[in-house]
Design an enzyme around this catalytic site. Structure first.
Site, short mmCIF file in Angstrom:
data_model
loop_
_atom_site.label_atom_id
_atom_site.label_comp_id
_atom_site.label_asym_id
_atom_site.label_seq_id
_atom_site.Cartn_x
_atom_site.Cartn_y
_atom_site.Cartn_z
N ARG A 1 -0.24 15.35 -1.85
CA ARG A 1 0.01 16.57 -2.61
C ARG A 1 -1.28 17.41 -2.75
O ARG A 1 -1.26 18.61 -2.72
CB ARG A 1 0.45 16.13 -4.01
CG ARG A 1 1.45 17.03 -4.67
CD ARG A 1 1.84 16.37 -5.96
NE ARG A 1 3.15 15.76 -5.84
CZ ARG A 1 4.25 16.31 -6.33
NH1 ARG A 1 4.20 17.42 -6.99
NH2 ARG A 1 5.40 15.73 -6.18
N LYS B 1 1.95 -12.96 2.56
CA LYS B 1 0.88 -13.89 2.19
C LYS B 1 1.11 -15.24 2.90
O LYS B 1 2.23 -15.74 2.93
CB LYS B 1 0.86 -14.09 0.68
CG LYS B 1 0.44 -12.83 -0.09
CD LYS B 1 0.46 -13.06 -1.58
CE LYS B 1 0.30 -11.78 -2.36
NZ LYS B 1 -1.07 -11.40 -2.63
N LYS C 1 -6.02 -14.29 -13.02
CA LYS C 1 -5.14 -14.02 -11.88
C LYS C 1 -4.67 -15.35 -11.33
O LYS C 1 -5.49 -16.21 -10.98
CB LYS C 1 -5.89 -13.23 -10.80
CG LYS C 1 -4.98 -12.86 -9.64
CD LYS C 1 -5.57 -11.73 -8.82
CE LYS C 1 -4.69 -11.34 -7.65
NZ LYS C 1 -3.53 -10.56 -8.02
N HIS D 1 8.90 -9.27 -5.99
CA HIS D 1 8.05 -10.42 -5.67
C HIS D 1 8.65 -11.72 -6.23
O HIS D 1 8.73 -12.74 -5.53
CB HIS D 1 6.64 -10.27 -6.26
CG HIS D 1 5.92 -9.03 -5.80
ND1 HIS D 1 6.13 -8.45 -4.58
CD2 HIS D 1 4.97 -8.27 -6.41
CE1 HIS D 1 5.34 -7.38 -4.46
NE2 HIS D 1 4.63 -7.26 -5.55
N ASP E 1 8.50 -3.78 -11.36
CA ASP E 1 7.29 -3.86 -10.54
C ASP E 1 7.15 -5.24 -9.89
O ASP E 1 6.70 -5.35 -8.75
CB ASP E 1 6.06 -3.57 -11.42
CG ASP E 1 4.79 -3.44 -10.60
OD1 ASP E 1 4.86 -2.91 -9.48
OD2 ASP E 1 3.71 -3.84 -11.09
N GLY F 1 1.79 9.78 0.65
CA GLY F 1 1.05 9.15 -0.45
C GLY F 1 -0.28 8.64 0.10
O GLY F 1 -0.82 7.64 -0.37
N LYS G 1 0.60 -8.56 -16.94
CA LYS G 1 -0.74 -7.98 -16.77
C LYS G 1 -1.58 -8.36 -17.98
O LYS G 1 -1.06 -8.64 -19.06
CB LYS G 1 -0.62 -6.46 -16.71
CG LYS G 1 0.24 -5.99 -15.55
CD LYS G 1 -0.55 -5.12 -14.59
CE LYS G 1 0.32 -4.60 -13.49
NZ LYS G 1 -0.17 -4.99 -12.16
N GLY H 1 -3.06 8.10 -2.35
CA GLY H 1 -2.70 7.35 -3.56
C GLY H 1 -3.36 5.99 -3.66
O GLY H 1 -4.09 5.56 -2.77
N LYS I 1 8.13 -1.10 -2.17
CA LYS I 1 8.92 -1.50 -3.31
C LYS I 1 8.45 -0.73 -4.54
O LYS I 1 7.30 -0.28 -4.53
CB LYS I 1 8.81 -3.01 -3.55
CG LYS I 1 7.35 -3.49 -3.52
CD LYS I 1 6.90 -4.31 -4.67
CE LYS I 1 6.87 -3.68 -6.01
NZ LYS I 1 5.61 -3.70 -6.72
C1 BG6 Z 1 2.13 -4.80 -6.57
C2 BG6 Z 1 2.36 -4.30 -7.96
O1 BG6 Z 1 3.33 -4.87 -5.86
O2 BG6 Z 1 1.55 -6.09 -6.62
C3 BG6 Z 1 1.08 -4.30 -8.76
O3 BG6 Z 1 2.88 -2.99 -7.91
C4 BG6 Z 1 0.41 -5.66 -8.71
O4 BG6 Z 1 1.31 -3.94 -10.12
C5 BG6 Z 1 0.29 -6.12 -7.27
O5 BG6 Z 1 -0.88 -5.52 -9.29
C6 BG6 Z 1 -0.18 -7.55 -7.22
O6 BG6 Z 1 -0.41 -7.90 -5.89
P1 BG6 Z 1 -1.36 -9.11 -5.54
O7 BG6 Z 1 -1.24 -9.26 -4.08
O8 BG6 Z 1 -2.73 -8.74 -6.00
O9 BG6 Z 1 -0.81 -10.27 -6.32
#
Ligand code: BG6
Length: 501
Positions: free
Chosen positions: A61, A197, A360, A255, A250, A27, A355, A30, A163
Protein backbone atom coordinates in the site's frame (compact mmCIF):
# COMPACT_ATOMS: atom_id res chain seq x y z
CA UNK A 1 21.28 -40.87 26.58
CA UNK A 2 21.59 -39.51 23.06
CA UNK A 3 20.73 -41.43 19.94
CA UNK A 4 23.07 -40.91 17.05
CA UNK A 5 21.78 -41.04 13.55
CA UNK A 6 23.24 -43.65 11.25
CA UNK A 7 22.43 -42.90 7.66
CA UNK A 8 21.26 -46.02 5.87
CA UNK A 9 21.06 -44.41 2.50
CA UNK A 10 22.54 -41.19 1.23
CA UNK A 11 19.94 -38.41 1.18
CA UNK A 12 19.64 -36.96 -2.26
CA UNK A 13 19.73 -33.36 -1.09
CA UNK A 14 17.06 -30.82 -1.68
CA UNK A 15 15.48 -31.34 -5.03
CA UNK A 16 14.20 -28.12 -6.48
CA UNK A 17 12.37 -27.69 -9.73
CA UNK A 18 14.50 -25.40 -11.78
CA UNK A 19 11.59 -23.85 -13.57
CA UNK A 20 11.93 -20.07 -13.48
CA UNK A 21 9.28 -18.19 -11.55
CA UNK A 22 7.89 -14.77 -10.89
CA UNK A 23 6.72 -14.43 -7.31
CA UNK A 24 4.22 -11.64 -6.73
CA UNK A 25 3.90 -10.94 -3.00
CA UNK A 26 0.88 -8.96 -1.83
CA UNK A 27 1.81 -7.43 1.51
CA UNK A 28 5.44 -7.27 0.42
CA UNK A 29 6.32 -4.62 3.00
CA UNK A 30 4.42 -6.27 5.85
CA UNK A 31 5.48 -8.09 8.97
CA UNK A 32 5.34 -11.58 7.47
CA UNK A 33 7.38 -10.61 4.42
CA UNK A 34 10.03 -8.94 6.51
CA UNK A 35 10.27 -11.65 9.17
CA UNK A 36 9.77 -14.81 7.16
CA UNK A 37 9.50 -14.56 3.37
CA UNK A 38 12.44 -12.32 2.53
CA UNK A 39 14.82 -14.20 4.87
CA UNK A 40 13.59 -17.52 3.44
CA UNK A 41 14.21 -16.34 -0.13
CA UNK A 42 17.64 -15.05 0.88
CA UNK A 43 18.67 -18.36 2.40
CA UNK A 44 17.42 -20.36 -0.57
CA UNK A 45 19.44 -18.04 -2.80
CA UNK A 46 22.55 -18.56 -0.65
CA UNK A 47 22.05 -22.32 -0.78
CA UNK A 48 21.75 -22.08 -4.54
CA UNK A 49 18.22 -23.44 -4.48
CA UNK A 50 16.61 -20.58 -6.37
CA UNK A 51 16.59 -20.61 -10.12
CA UNK A 52 18.73 -17.70 -11.33
CA UNK A 53 15.96 -16.79 -13.69
CA UNK A 54 13.46 -15.96 -10.95
CA UNK A 55 12.07 -12.62 -9.85
CA UNK A 56 10.10 -11.16 -6.99
CA UNK A 57 7.57 -8.40 -7.33
CA UNK A 58 6.38 -6.93 -4.03
CA UNK A 59 3.10 -5.14 -3.89
CA UNK A 60 2.20 -2.87 -0.98
CA UNK A 61 0.00 0.00 0.00
CA UNK A 62 2.83 2.35 0.93
CA UNK A 63 4.65 4.46 -1.67
CA UNK A 64 8.28 3.44 -1.89
CA UNK A 65 11.00 3.81 -4.48
CA UNK A 66 12.77 0.67 -5.73
CA UNK A 67 15.83 1.72 -3.74
CA UNK A 68 13.78 2.12 -0.56
CA UNK A 69 12.26 -1.30 -0.99
CA UNK A 70 15.64 -2.91 -1.55
CA UNK A 71 16.83 -1.25 1.66
CA UNK A 72 13.88 -2.89 3.43
CA UNK A 73 14.96 -6.23 1.96
CA UNK A 74 18.50 -5.67 3.26
CA UNK A 75 17.30 -4.66 6.71
CA UNK A 76 15.05 -7.65 7.04
CA UNK A 77 17.96 -9.95 6.19
CA UNK A 78 20.23 -8.18 8.66
CA UNK A 79 17.63 -8.61 11.40
CA UNK A 80 17.20 -12.30 10.74
CA UNK A 81 20.70 -13.66 10.23
CA UNK A 82 23.98 -13.63 12.10
CA UNK A 83 26.35 -10.94 10.83
CA UNK A 84 28.88 -13.52 9.60
CA UNK A 85 26.28 -15.11 7.35
CA UNK A 86 25.35 -11.91 5.60
CA UNK A 87 26.87 -10.96 2.33
CA UNK A 88 24.01 -9.66 0.25
CA UNK A 89 24.89 -9.87 -3.37
CA UNK A 90 23.48 -7.40 -5.86
CA UNK A 91 22.23 -10.36 -7.89
CA UNK A 92 19.84 -11.11 -5.03
CA UNK A 93 18.66 -7.54 -4.49
CA UNK A 94 18.11 -7.06 -8.19
CA UNK A 95 15.52 -9.81 -8.18
CA UNK A 96 13.21 -7.53 -6.19
CA UNK A 97 10.91 -4.86 -7.58
CA UNK A 98 8.23 -2.91 -5.77
CA UNK A 99 4.84 -1.60 -6.84
CA UNK A 100 2.46 0.41 -4.69
CA UNK A 101 -1.27 0.36 -5.00
CA UNK A 102 -4.53 0.18 -3.12
CA UNK A 103 -6.03 -3.24 -3.77
CA UNK A 104 -9.50 -1.98 -2.79
CA UNK A 105 -9.47 0.40 -5.74
CA UNK A 106 -7.78 -2.14 -7.96
CA UNK A 107 -4.77 0.14 -7.89
CA UNK A 108 -1.67 -1.33 -9.40
CA UNK A 109 -3.29 -3.56 -12.06
CA UNK A 110 -1.70 -1.56 -14.83
CA UNK A 111 1.65 -1.44 -13.06
CA UNK A 112 1.67 -5.21 -12.53
CA UNK A 113 0.68 -5.85 -16.14
CA UNK A 114 3.45 -3.55 -17.29
CA UNK A 115 5.98 -5.34 -15.09
CA UNK A 116 4.95 -8.72 -16.46
CA UNK A 117 4.99 -7.51 -20.09
CA UNK A 118 8.66 -6.67 -19.73
CA UNK A 119 9.43 -10.41 -19.73
CA UNK A 120 9.97 -11.46 -23.30
CA UNK A 121 9.26 -15.16 -22.97
CA UNK A 122 6.60 -14.97 -20.27
CA UNK A 123 5.38 -18.52 -20.97
CA UNK A 124 8.51 -20.09 -19.52
CA UNK A 125 7.80 -18.68 -16.04
CA UNK A 126 5.38 -19.96 -13.46
CA UNK A 127 3.64 -17.08 -11.76
CA UNK A 128 3.17 -17.50 -8.03
CA UNK A 129 0.85 -15.07 -6.28
CA UNK A 130 1.49 -14.92 -2.54
CA UNK A 131 -1.10 -13.31 -0.29
CA UNK A 132 0.90 -12.32 2.79
CA UNK A 133 -2.04 -10.22 3.92
CA UNK A 134 -4.82 -10.40 6.55
CA UNK A 135 -7.93 -12.39 5.50
CA UNK A 136 -10.13 -9.30 5.05
CA UNK A 137 -8.01 -8.13 2.08
CA UNK A 138 -8.20 -11.41 0.20
CA UNK A 139 -11.38 -10.66 -1.78
CA UNK A 140 -10.05 -7.37 -3.15
CA UNK A 141 -6.73 -8.87 -4.06
CA UNK A 142 -8.42 -11.74 -5.87
CA UNK A 143 -10.49 -9.21 -7.81
CA UNK A 144 -7.29 -7.48 -8.72
CA UNK A 145 -5.64 -10.72 -9.83
CA UNK A 146 -8.65 -11.51 -11.96
CA UNK A 147 -8.25 -8.18 -13.74
CA UNK A 148 -4.65 -8.89 -14.66
CA UNK A 149 -4.34 -9.61 -18.35
CA UNK A 150 -1.68 -12.20 -17.69
CA UNK A 151 -4.24 -14.52 -16.13
CA UNK A 152 -5.88 -15.17 -19.49
CA UNK A 153 -2.70 -16.60 -20.91
CA UNK A 154 -2.07 -20.36 -20.81
CA UNK A 155 0.92 -20.49 -18.47
CA UNK A 156 1.42 -21.98 -15.08
CA UNK A 157 0.00 -20.03 -12.18
CA UNK A 158 -0.32 -20.75 -8.49
CA UNK A 159 -1.53 -18.94 -5.43
CA UNK A 160 -0.30 -19.17 -1.86
CA UNK A 161 -2.82 -18.14 0.79
CA UNK A 162 -1.59 -17.35 4.28
CA UNK A 163 -3.52 -18.44 7.34
CA UNK A 164 -6.06 -17.78 8.70
CA UNK A 165 -7.99 -18.78 5.59
CA UNK A 166 -11.21 -16.80 6.14
CA UNK A 167 -12.49 -15.80 9.55
CA UNK A 168 -15.09 -18.56 10.02
CA UNK A 169 -16.68 -21.43 8.10
CA UNK A 170 -18.92 -19.25 5.93
CA UNK A 171 -16.20 -16.81 4.95
CA UNK A 172 -13.79 -19.68 4.22
CA UNK A 173 -16.38 -21.22 1.86
CA UNK A 174 -16.94 -17.86 0.15
CA UNK A 175 -13.24 -17.16 -0.13
CA UNK A 176 -12.80 -20.51 -1.75
CA UNK A 177 -15.55 -19.75 -4.27
CA UNK A 178 -13.73 -16.55 -5.19
CA UNK A 179 -10.48 -18.44 -5.53
CA UNK A 180 -12.05 -21.10 -7.73
CA UNK A 181 -13.07 -18.44 -10.24
CA UNK A 182 -9.38 -18.03 -11.04
CA UNK A 183 -7.51 -21.06 -9.72
CA UNK A 184 -8.04 -24.82 -9.75
CA UNK A 185 -7.72 -26.66 -6.40
CA UNK A 186 -4.28 -28.02 -7.43
CA UNK A 187 -3.06 -24.45 -7.98
CA UNK A 188 -4.03 -23.35 -4.44
CA UNK A 189 -1.42 -23.57 -1.68
CA UNK A 190 -3.07 -22.85 1.70
CA UNK A 191 -0.09 -22.41 3.93
CA UNK A 192 0.38 -23.32 7.56
CA UNK A 193 4.05 -22.90 8.25
CA UNK A 194 3.95 -25.37 11.15
CA UNK A 195 3.72 -28.14 8.58
CA UNK A 196 7.07 -27.04 7.15
CA UNK A 197 8.91 -27.63 10.43
CA UNK A 198 11.16 -30.72 10.43
CA UNK A 199 10.00 -32.13 13.76
CA UNK A 200 6.37 -31.71 12.76
CA UNK A 201 7.00 -33.71 9.60
CA UNK A 202 8.80 -36.28 11.68
CA UNK A 203 5.65 -37.07 13.67
CA UNK A 204 4.28 -39.16 10.80
CA UNK A 205 7.67 -40.74 10.08
CA UNK A 206 8.10 -41.60 13.72
CA UNK A 207 4.64 -43.13 13.99
CA UNK A 208 4.51 -45.04 10.75
CA UNK A 209 8.21 -45.72 10.15
CA UNK A 210 8.65 -47.65 13.43
CA UNK A 211 6.67 -50.73 14.27
CA UNK A 212 7.22 -50.46 18.03
CA UNK A 213 5.02 -47.42 18.68
CA UNK A 214 1.98 -47.83 16.50
CA UNK A 215 0.53 -50.83 18.39
CA UNK A 216 0.60 -48.68 21.54
CA UNK A 217 -0.81 -45.60 19.85
CA UNK A 218 -4.36 -45.77 21.13
CA UNK A 219 -6.72 -45.47 24.09
CA UNK A 220 -5.57 -48.78 25.64
CA UNK A 221 -2.01 -47.61 26.24
CA UNK A 222 -2.04 -43.82 26.11
CA UNK A 223 -3.29 -41.87 29.11
CA UNK A 224 -3.52 -38.44 27.50
CA UNK A 225 -1.89 -36.03 25.05
CA UNK A 226 -0.66 -32.49 25.75
CA UNK A 227 0.12 -29.92 23.09
CA UNK A 228 1.69 -26.58 23.95
CA UNK A 229 2.36 -23.71 21.55
CA UNK A 230 3.78 -21.07 23.89
CA UNK A 231 5.49 -17.82 23.01
CA UNK A 232 7.25 -15.33 25.25
CA UNK A 233 6.81 -12.49 22.75
CA UNK A 234 3.76 -10.23 22.63
CA UNK A 235 1.87 -9.13 19.55
CA UNK A 236 4.52 -6.65 18.43
CA UNK A 237 3.24 -4.31 15.75
CA UNK A 238 0.36 -6.59 14.73
CA UNK A 239 -2.38 -5.01 16.89
CA UNK A 240 -4.72 -4.47 13.94
CA UNK A 241 -4.51 -8.09 12.89
CA UNK A 242 -4.57 -9.53 16.38
CA UNK A 243 -7.66 -7.60 17.46
CA UNK A 244 -9.56 -9.49 14.77
CA UNK A 245 -7.90 -12.88 15.23
CA UNK A 246 -6.83 -13.42 18.81
CA UNK A 247 -5.22 -16.68 19.80
CA UNK A 248 -8.18 -18.76 18.62
CA UNK A 249 -7.94 -17.75 14.96
CA UNK A 250 -4.20 -17.07 14.96
CA UNK A 251 -3.03 -20.39 16.41
CA UNK A 252 -5.78 -22.82 17.46
CA UNK A 253 -7.75 -22.96 14.19
CA UNK A 254 -4.65 -23.78 12.17
CA UNK A 255 -1.34 -24.68 13.84
CA UNK A 256 -2.95 -26.47 16.79
CA UNK A 257 -5.48 -28.34 14.66
CA UNK A 258 -2.71 -29.56 12.36
CA UNK A 259 -0.65 -30.83 15.29
CA UNK A 260 -3.69 -32.67 16.70
CA UNK A 261 -4.33 -34.26 13.31
CA UNK A 262 -0.75 -35.49 12.87
CA UNK A 263 -0.73 -37.13 16.29
CA UNK A 264 -4.19 -38.63 15.98
CA UNK A 265 -4.68 -39.59 12.32
CA UNK A 266 -4.82 -43.11 10.93
CA UNK A 267 -2.05 -44.31 8.61
CA UNK A 268 -2.60 -42.90 5.12
CA UNK A 269 -2.83 -45.30 2.17
CA UNK A 270 0.39 -43.75 0.88
CA UNK A 271 2.34 -40.55 1.36
CA UNK A 272 0.68 -38.60 -1.41
CA UNK A 273 -0.86 -35.24 -0.64
CA UNK A 274 -4.48 -36.29 -0.92
CA UNK A 275 -4.15 -39.49 1.08
CA UNK A 276 -2.61 -37.62 4.00
CA UNK A 277 -5.16 -34.85 3.71
CA UNK A 278 -8.04 -37.37 3.65
CA UNK A 279 -6.93 -38.80 6.99
CA UNK A 280 -6.53 -35.39 8.57
CA UNK A 281 -10.03 -34.35 7.56
CA UNK A 282 -11.42 -37.45 9.29
CA UNK A 283 -9.79 -36.32 12.53
CA UNK A 284 -11.18 -32.78 12.29
CA UNK A 285 -14.62 -34.32 11.72
CA UNK A 286 -14.22 -36.55 14.79
CA UNK A 287 -13.37 -33.78 17.26
CA UNK A 288 -16.29 -33.81 19.71
CA UNK A 289 -18.68 -30.93 19.60
CA UNK A 290 -19.00 -29.13 22.94
CA UNK A 291 -22.03 -27.97 24.88
CA UNK A 292 -22.03 -24.57 26.60
CA UNK A 293 -21.69 -26.36 29.95
CA UNK A 294 -18.73 -28.38 28.67
CA UNK A 295 -17.02 -25.22 27.42
CA UNK A 296 -17.55 -23.47 30.74
CA UNK A 297 -15.82 -26.35 32.53
CA UNK A 298 -13.10 -27.23 30.07
CA UNK A 299 -12.01 -24.17 28.08
CA UNK A 300 -9.97 -21.25 29.34
CA UNK A 301 -9.35 -17.91 27.66
CA UNK A 302 -6.81 -15.43 28.93
CA UNK A 303 -5.29 -12.07 28.20
CA UNK A 304 -1.94 -10.78 29.45
CA UNK A 305 -1.70 -7.74 31.63
CA UNK A 306 1.34 -5.54 32.29
CA UNK A 307 4.32 -6.99 34.10
CA UNK A 308 7.95 -7.91 33.82
CA UNK A 309 9.93 -10.59 32.02
CA UNK A 310 13.63 -10.92 32.93
CA UNK A 311 13.69 -7.41 34.36
CA UNK A 312 12.11 -5.91 31.24
CA UNK A 313 8.86 -3.98 31.60
CA UNK A 314 6.09 -5.47 29.52
CA UNK A 315 2.96 -3.55 28.55
CA UNK A 316 -0.36 -5.30 28.93
CA UNK A 317 -2.25 -6.38 25.81
CA UNK A 318 -4.75 -3.53 26.14
CA UNK A 319 -1.89 -1.03 26.01
CA UNK A 320 -0.31 -2.47 22.88
CA UNK A 321 -0.38 -0.36 19.72
CA UNK A 322 -3.67 -0.50 17.77
CA UNK A 323 -5.44 -2.44 20.53
CA UNK A 324 -8.61 -1.20 22.18
CA UNK A 325 -8.27 -0.21 25.86
CA UNK A 326 -11.14 -2.51 26.81
CA UNK A 327 -10.37 -5.29 24.37
CA UNK A 328 -11.59 -8.74 25.36
CA UNK A 329 -9.52 -10.53 22.76
CA UNK A 330 -7.87 -13.70 24.05
CA UNK A 331 -4.08 -13.97 23.94
CA UNK A 332 -4.13 -17.35 25.72
CA UNK A 333 -6.26 -20.43 25.30
CA UNK A 334 -6.26 -23.83 26.89
CA UNK A 335 -8.80 -26.57 26.65
CA UNK A 336 -9.61 -30.24 26.75
CA UNK A 337 -10.60 -31.78 23.42
CA UNK A 338 -11.84 -35.28 22.66
CA UNK A 339 -11.69 -37.23 19.44
CA UNK A 340 -14.70 -39.46 18.97
CA UNK A 341 -13.26 -42.37 17.07
CA UNK A 342 -12.34 -45.95 17.84
CA UNK A 343 -8.68 -45.18 18.52
CA UNK A 344 -9.11 -42.21 20.81
CA UNK A 345 -12.48 -42.50 22.58
CA UNK A 346 -12.13 -41.26 26.15
CA UNK A 347 -8.54 -39.95 25.80
CA UNK A 348 -8.18 -36.24 26.54
CA UNK A 349 -6.13 -33.95 24.30
CA UNK A 350 -5.13 -30.97 26.46
CA UNK A 351 -4.01 -28.04 24.34
CA UNK A 352 -2.72 -24.59 25.24
CA UNK A 353 -1.28 -21.65 23.35
CA UNK A 354 -0.52 -18.08 24.19
CA UNK A 355 1.64 -14.99 24.00
CA UNK A 356 3.80 -13.50 26.75
CA UNK A 357 4.10 -16.85 28.46
CA UNK A 358 7.04 -18.14 30.43
CA UNK A 359 9.12 -19.13 27.39
CA UNK A 360 8.96 -20.08 23.75
CA UNK A 361 8.03 -23.73 23.73
CA UNK A 362 6.19 -25.85 21.22
CA UNK A 363 5.85 -29.48 22.15
CA UNK A 364 3.61 -32.50 21.95
CA UNK A 365 3.67 -34.87 24.90
CA UNK A 366 2.26 -38.36 24.59
CA UNK A 367 1.82 -39.71 28.10
CA UNK A 368 1.45 -43.47 28.37
CA UNK A 369 -0.47 -45.23 31.11
CA UNK A 370 1.49 -46.16 34.21
CA UNK A 371 2.15 -49.91 34.71
CA UNK A 372 -0.86 -51.69 36.18
CA UNK A 373 0.90 -52.93 39.34
CA UNK A 374 3.39 -51.38 41.73
CA UNK A 375 5.73 -54.36 41.77
CA UNK A 376 8.77 -52.89 43.41
CA UNK A 377 7.63 -53.30 47.02
CA UNK A 378 8.90 -50.74 49.44
CA UNK A 379 10.08 -48.15 46.96
CA UNK A 380 9.65 -44.64 48.24
CA UNK A 381 9.09 -43.22 44.79
CA UNK A 382 6.28 -43.70 42.38
CA UNK A 383 6.91 -45.02 38.92
CA UNK A 384 6.38 -42.13 36.52
CA UNK A 385 4.44 -42.54 33.33
CA UNK A 386 6.52 -42.93 30.17
CA UNK A 387 6.42 -39.78 28.13
CA UNK A 388 7.23 -39.38 24.49
CA UNK A 389 7.96 -35.74 23.74
CA UNK A 390 8.13 -34.17 20.30
CA UNK A 391 9.93 -30.87 20.96
CA UNK A 392 9.31 -28.59 18.04
CA UNK A 393 10.71 -25.35 19.47
CA UNK A 394 13.12 -24.01 20.58
CA UNK A 395 14.96 -27.33 20.33
CA UNK A 396 14.05 -29.79 17.60
CA UNK A 397 14.19 -33.01 19.49
CA UNK A 398 12.32 -36.24 20.19
CA UNK A 399 12.74 -37.82 23.62
CA UNK A 400 11.34 -40.77 25.53
CA UNK A 401 11.41 -41.05 29.29
CA UNK A 402 11.76 -44.54 30.71
CA UNK A 403 12.14 -45.87 34.23
CA UNK A 404 15.39 -47.62 35.21
CA UNK A 405 16.55 -49.08 38.49
CA UNK A 406 18.93 -46.76 40.32
CA UNK A 407 22.07 -48.75 41.24
CA UNK A 408 21.99 -49.95 44.86
CA UNK A 409 20.26 -52.42 47.13
CA UNK A 410 17.00 -50.49 47.24
CA UNK A 411 14.48 -50.59 44.44
CA UNK A 412 14.62 -46.96 43.48
CA UNK A 413 13.06 -46.25 40.13
CA UNK A 414 15.06 -43.70 38.20
CA UNK A 415 13.56 -41.98 35.15
CA UNK A 416 16.00 -41.42 32.28
CA UNK A 417 15.58 -39.84 28.89
CA UNK A 418 16.54 -41.13 25.46
CA UNK A 419 16.99 -38.22 23.09
CA UNK A 420 17.29 -37.69 19.42
CA UNK A 421 18.35 -34.12 18.82
CA UNK A 422 18.26 -32.62 15.34
CA UNK A 423 21.00 -30.12 16.15
CA UNK A 424 23.47 -33.03 16.23
CA UNK A 425 22.86 -33.78 12.57
CA UNK A 426 25.45 -32.40 10.24
CA UNK A 427 23.17 -31.44 7.42
CA UNK A 428 21.54 -28.40 5.88
CA UNK A 429 18.16 -27.64 7.35
CA UNK A 430 15.52 -25.63 5.63
CA UNK A 431 13.35 -23.48 7.85
CA UNK A 432 9.60 -23.95 7.57
CA UNK A 433 9.09 -21.13 5.07
CA UNK A 434 12.07 -22.19 2.99
CA UNK A 435 10.74 -25.73 2.79
CA UNK A 436 7.22 -24.60 1.90
CA UNK A 437 8.43 -22.18 -0.76
CA UNK A 438 10.47 -24.98 -2.31
CA UNK A 439 7.44 -27.30 -2.25
CA UNK A 440 5.28 -24.68 -3.86
CA UNK A 441 7.83 -24.03 -6.61
CA UNK A 442 8.11 -27.80 -7.15
CA UNK A 443 4.33 -28.21 -7.11
CA UNK A 444 4.11 -30.51 -4.08
CA UNK A 445 0.88 -29.94 -2.14
CA UNK A 446 1.46 -32.47 0.65
CA UNK A 447 2.23 -29.89 3.32
CA UNK A 448 -0.59 -27.53 2.37
CA UNK A 449 -4.23 -27.66 3.48
CA UNK A 450 -7.11 -28.69 1.30
CA UNK A 451 -10.38 -26.76 1.33
CA UNK A 452 -12.43 -29.46 3.09
CA UNK A 453 -9.82 -29.57 5.87
CA UNK A 454 -9.97 -25.81 6.32
CA UNK A 455 -13.77 -25.88 6.56
CA UNK A 456 -13.73 -28.70 9.10
CA UNK A 457 -11.18 -26.85 11.25
CA UNK A 458 -13.45 -23.80 11.24
CA UNK A 459 -16.41 -25.99 12.18
CA UNK A 460 -14.54 -26.98 15.34
CA UNK A 461 -13.61 -23.38 16.08
CA UNK A 462 -16.80 -21.47 15.26
CA UNK A 463 -18.81 -22.60 18.33
CA UNK A 464 -15.82 -21.92 20.59
CA UNK A 465 -15.34 -18.41 19.19
CA UNK A 466 -19.06 -17.82 19.52
CA UNK A 467 -19.11 -19.02 23.12
CA UNK A 468 -16.27 -16.71 24.10
CA UNK A 469 -17.79 -13.77 22.22
CA UNK A 470 -20.82 -14.00 24.49
CA UNK A 471 -18.93 -14.71 27.70
CA UNK A 472 -18.22 -12.13 30.34
CA UNK A 473 -14.55 -11.59 31.12
CA UNK A 474 -12.42 -9.83 33.61
CA UNK A 475 -9.32 -9.25 31.53
CA UNK A 476 -6.35 -9.14 31.96
CA UNK A 477 -6.14 -12.42 33.87
CA UNK A 478 -2.51 -13.49 33.63
CA UNK A 479 0.89 -11.88 34.06
CA UNK A 480 3.63 -11.96 31.46
CA UNK A 481 6.18 -14.68 32.11
CA UNK A 482 3.69 -17.15 33.61
CA UNK A 483 1.89 -20.13 32.06
CA UNK A 484 -1.40 -18.30 31.68
CA UNK A 485 -4.44 -18.07 33.98
CA UNK A 486 -4.49 -20.35 36.99
CA UNK A 487 -7.65 -21.96 35.58
CA UNK A 488 -5.46 -23.56 32.94
CA UNK A 489 -3.57 -25.52 35.61
CA UNK A 490 -6.82 -26.39 37.37
CA UNK A 491 -8.13 -27.85 34.11
CA UNK A 492 -5.61 -30.70 34.39
CA UNK A 493 -5.52 -30.84 38.16
CA UNK A 494 -9.23 -31.70 38.20
CA UNK A 495 -8.34 -34.81 36.20
CA UNK A 496 -5.40 -35.70 38.46
CA UNK A 497 -2.85 -34.56 35.86
CA UNK A 498 -0.53 -31.61 35.28
CA UNK A 499 1.18 -29.83 32.39
CA UNK A 500 4.62 -31.31 31.77
CA UNK A 501 6.13 -27.80 32.02
C1 BG6 B 1 2.13 -17.26 13.19
C2 BG6 B 1 1.27 -16.42 14.08
O1 BG6 B 1 1.35 -18.07 12.36
O2 BG6 B 1 2.95 -18.09 13.99
C3 BG6 B 1 2.10 -15.61 15.04
O3 BG6 B 1 0.49 -15.55 13.29
C4 BG6 B 1 3.07 -16.50 15.80
O4 BG6 B 1 1.29 -14.90 15.97
C5 BG6 B 1 3.84 -17.38 14.83
O5 BG6 B 1 3.96 -15.65 16.52
C6 BG6 B 1 4.65 -18.40 15.59
O6 BG6 B 1 5.45 -19.09 14.68
P1 BG6 B 1 6.74 -19.85 15.17
O7 BG6 B 1 7.22 -20.58 13.98
O8 BG6 B 1 7.68 -18.82 15.68
O9 BG6 B 1 6.25 -20.76 16.27
Amino acid sequence: MDLDMKTLCEPEGIDVNTQPFILIIFGGGGDLSQKKLIPALYNLFKLDKLNNDSYILSYGRRERTQAEYRTLVKTSIERNFEKEYIHIEDAFLEKFSYIDGDSEKLGGVEKINKYICKFKDIKKYQIIFYLATPPNLAKNILNLIQKLKLCDKPFKKKIVMEKPFGIDTVSAINLNKDLNKIFKEEEIYRIDHYLGKETVQNILFFRFGNSIFEPLWNRSFIDHIQITVAEDIGIGSRGNFYEKAGVLKDIIQNHMMQLIALVAMEPPTNFEADCIRDEKVKIFKSISSMSKEYMEENLVLGQYGPGEINGENIVGYQDEKNVSKDSNMGTFFSGKFHIDNWRWAGIPFYVRAGKRLNKKLTEIVVTFKIPPLKLFGNTCRDILANELVFSIQPEEKISISINMKYPGVENYPHPVEMNFNYSKLDTVFLTAYERLLVDCIKGDLTLFSRQDGIEQMWKVLDPIVDYFNKADFKFPNYSPGTWGPIKSDILLKKDGRKWRI
